[in-house]
Motif scaffolding. Structure first.
Motif, short mmCIF file in Angstrom:
data_model
loop_
_atom_site.label_atom_id
_atom_site.label_comp_id
_atom_site.label_asym_id
_atom_site.label_seq_id
_atom_site.Cartn_x
_atom_site.Cartn_y
_atom_site.Cartn_z
N THR A 186 93.59 -45.52 38.38
CA THR A 186 91.96 -45.70 36.98
C THR A 186 91.92 -44.14 37.05
OG1 THR A 186 90.24 -45.87 38.67
CG2 THR A 186 91.40 -47.74 38.49
N LYS A 187 92.58 -43.20 37.35
CA LYS A 187 92.20 -41.51 36.79
C LYS A 187 92.23 -41.49 34.97
CE LYS A 187 96.48 -39.56 37.38
NZ LYS A 187 97.35 -38.97 38.46
N GLU A 188 92.95 -42.36 34.51
CA GLU A 188 92.69 -41.96 33.16
C GLU A 188 92.31 -42.98 32.41
OE1 GLU A 188 94.82 -39.71 31.90
OE2 GLU A 188 95.37 -39.19 34.03
N TRP A 189 90.89 -43.76 32.94
CA TRP A 189 90.03 -44.81 32.27
C TRP A 189 88.77 -43.81 31.85
CZ3 TRP A 189 89.54 -49.80 35.26
CH2 TRP A 189 90.09 -50.54 35.81
N SER A 190 88.37 -44.00 30.75
CA SER A 190 86.71 -43.52 30.42
C SER A 190 85.76 -43.89 31.54
CB SER A 190 86.72 -43.30 28.68
OG SER A 190 86.95 -44.52 28.68
N ALA A 191 85.28 -42.90 30.66
CA ALA A 191 83.38 -43.81 31.88
C ALA A 191 83.07 -44.92 30.60
CB ALA A 191 82.88 -42.67 31.68
N GLU A 192 83.26 -45.00 28.91
CA GLU A 192 83.36 -46.41 28.95
C GLU A 192 84.26 -47.47 28.74
OE1 GLU A 192 84.06 -42.80 27.53
OE2 GLU A 192 83.07 -42.57 25.62
N GLN A 193 85.49 -47.16 29.34
CA GLN A 193 86.74 -48.50 29.59
C GLN A 193 85.75 -49.41 31.11
OE1 GLN A 193 90.10 -46.17 29.44
NE2 GLN A 193 90.57 -47.43 28.25
N VAL A 251 82.45 -48.96 32.04
CA VAL A 251 80.97 -49.08 31.77
C VAL A 251 81.55 -50.66 31.13
CG1 VAL A 251 78.73 -49.04 30.72
CG2 VAL A 251 79.68 -47.31 32.17
N ARG A 252 82.15 -50.85 30.46
CA ARG A 252 82.36 -51.90 29.72
C ARG A 252 82.92 -53.40 30.91
NH1 ARG A 252 84.74 -48.93 25.65
NH2 ARG A 252 83.36 -49.65 24.13
N GLY A 253 83.85 -52.70 31.49
CA GLY A 253 84.28 -53.56 33.22
C GLY A 253 83.52 -54.03 33.68
N VAL A 254 82.51 -52.98 34.11
CA VAL A 254 81.03 -52.76 34.86
C VAL A 254 80.54 -54.50 34.12
CG1 VAL A 254 78.55 -52.22 36.70
CG2 VAL A 254 81.28 -51.25 36.90
N TYR A 284 77.18 -59.14 33.57
CA TYR A 284 76.39 -59.83 32.19
C TYR A 284 77.07 -61.36 32.27
CZ TYR A 284 73.59 -55.73 31.93
OH TYR A 284 72.25 -54.49 32.22
N GLY A 285 75.85 -62.11 32.49
CA GLY A 285 76.51 -63.09 31.53
C GLY A 285 76.70 -63.02 30.18
N ASP A 286 75.72 -62.16 29.21
CA ASP A 286 76.32 -62.07 27.82
C ASP A 286 76.16 -60.85 27.54
OD1 ASP A 286 77.44 -61.96 25.87
OD2 ASP A 286 75.07 -62.85 24.54
N PRO A 287 77.46 -59.89 27.89
CA PRO A 287 77.57 -58.11 28.00
C PRO A 287 76.77 -58.14 26.56
CG PRO A 287 79.33 -59.04 28.73
CD PRO A 287 78.89 -60.17 28.57
N GLY A 288 77.05 -59.29 25.67
CA GLY A 288 76.61 -58.97 24.09
C GLY A 288 75.76 -58.25 24.25
N ALA A 293 74.22 -46.01 30.13
CA ALA A 293 75.20 -46.15 30.78
C ALA A 293 76.21 -45.55 31.11
CB ALA A 293 75.56 -47.59 31.18
N VAL A 294 76.63 -45.59 30.08
CA VAL A 294 77.99 -44.11 30.35
C VAL A 294 77.98 -42.68 30.34
CG1 VAL A 294 79.79 -43.19 28.35
CG2 VAL A 294 79.01 -45.40 28.53
N GLU A 295 76.59 -42.16 30.23
CA GLU A 295 76.02 -41.02 30.51
C GLU A 295 75.72 -40.55 32.11
OE1 GLU A 295 73.36 -40.18 27.65
OE2 GLU A 295 74.03 -40.05 26.60
N GLU A 296 75.52 -41.86 32.33
CA GLU A 296 75.03 -41.80 33.54
C GLU A 296 75.75 -42.34 34.77
OE1 GLU A 296 72.49 -41.94 37.77
OE2 GLU A 296 72.64 -41.49 36.14
#
Length: 329
Positions: free
Chosen positions: A181-188, A190-193, A198-202, A212-215
């Motif tokens: 997963t070394k090519e995965w961005s922090a955004e990707q 965080v979306r996965g986590v 979350y029951g509803d990530p929306g 969350a991405v910055e952290e």
């Protein structure tokens, strides 16, 4: 520690600092040095003097920031502090490299003894739920009430969505996963986590997502990030295999403190079916089921969690009125 003994003095207390770590309005962050560990403590100034103390313990991969949405809602009820477990958030790794559930529980106990804050209203989520269960079982003198949000207690048949977390405990898997997963961005990431937790990530706001991405970017740059994740995962899996008096379910039965259990119907990491078993195991328990919540109800539905905690205090006689506080109780 007997009632006649004074708590050990904190080795060092560093003045509040922000650095690259996010500190919400009204919060402060400080580092506390103790034998073998340095803990980062997030706190809010109490609404008034005399409020009982509370301590919040996050889950695997989380940090004290996970409680930033709930703590302000409890300002008039408790004096809030949240801890970054060793190796997480802004806390460096423990000197002995012990990331077991017992090791994390020992860190919590060491802090409470040194700070002289016990007994506290103790909160735990996920891994933090296992840690705080152990604390409440072995040191009942430190705990007024126990609030567990999706506690990571042993399941015979774990959900398939929880398997990747357990697999981190297998030697070599974390290194392989990092490579794949070394090519995965922090955004990707965080979306996965968020999709998992979350029951509803929306419901996550764009601002919260950016934070969350910055952290995550900050923590991925730490040389010990994956080691802390891997060893804590291994420690949790190992705790599931313990039997006898050290088993987590046996320790749940030993908890004396009034306990609030909160489970999410859409939790992909802790089975919703475990809620009733937990309610039977903890001798003085109340169960709140949130059908739409996932694994982090205190982040998804903080107002509902705050209301349930207020009801716990009222039900158990732990609610401190403003007039009682003013009288110095």
């Amino acid at each position: 520690m007997s009632s006649t003994e004074l708590p050990p003095v904190l080795a060092t207390t560093v003045t509040p600092r922000v650095g690259a770590v996010r500190v919400a309005a009204g919060e402060r962050l400080r580092s506390v040095g103790l034998p073998g560990i340095t803990l980062s403590i997030r706190s809010r100034p109490p609404a008034r003097e005399g409020l009982p103390p509370a301590l919040y313990v996050h889950g695997l991969g989380g940090s004290s920031q996970n409680w930033s949405g709930l703590m302000p809602l409890l300002d008039g009820l408790v004096d809030s502090e949240a801890v970054d477990l060793p190796g997480f958030g802004d806390s460096p790794p423990p000197d002995d490299g012990n990331y077991s559930v017992t090791g994390h529980a020992r860190a919590v106990i060491r802090y409470l003894d040194a700070a002289g804050r016990g007994p506290v209203h103790l909160f735990g989520n996920s891994l933090g739920g296992a840690v705080t269960t152990r604390v409440a079982a072995v040191r009942p003198d430190l705990v007024r009430t126990l609030t567990l949000v999706s506690p990571a207690l042993p399941e015979i048949r774990a959900q398939r969505t929880a398997w990747p977390t357990a697999l981190l405990a297998v030697p070599g898997v974390a290194r392989l996963f990092t490579s794949l997963t070394k090519e995965w961005s922090a955004e990707q990431r965080v979306r996965g986590v968020m999709a998992l937790c979350y029951g509803d990530p929306g419901i996550v706001t764009p601002e919260a997502f950016r934070e969350a991405v910055e952290e995550l970017e900050r923590r991925l740059a730490l040389p010990y990030f994956w080691d802390a994740m891997t060893r804590s995962s291994r420690g949790l899996v190992n705790a599931y295999t313990l039997g006898g008096q050290h088993g987590l379910w046996r320790q749940a039965e030993r908890v004396l403190a009034p306990t609030l259990l909160i489970y999410g119907g859409r939790d992909q990491l802790v089975g919703y079916r475990m809620a009733h078993r937990a309610a039977r195991a903890f001798r003085d328990s109340r169960l709140l089921s949130l059908p739409e919540a996932g694994h982090v109800a205190m982040m998804e539905y903080p107002e509902t969690v705050a209301t349930a905690f207020h009801e716990l205090l009222t039900d158990t006689g732990e609610l401190v009125s403003s007039s009682a506080v003013g009288a110095g109780s």
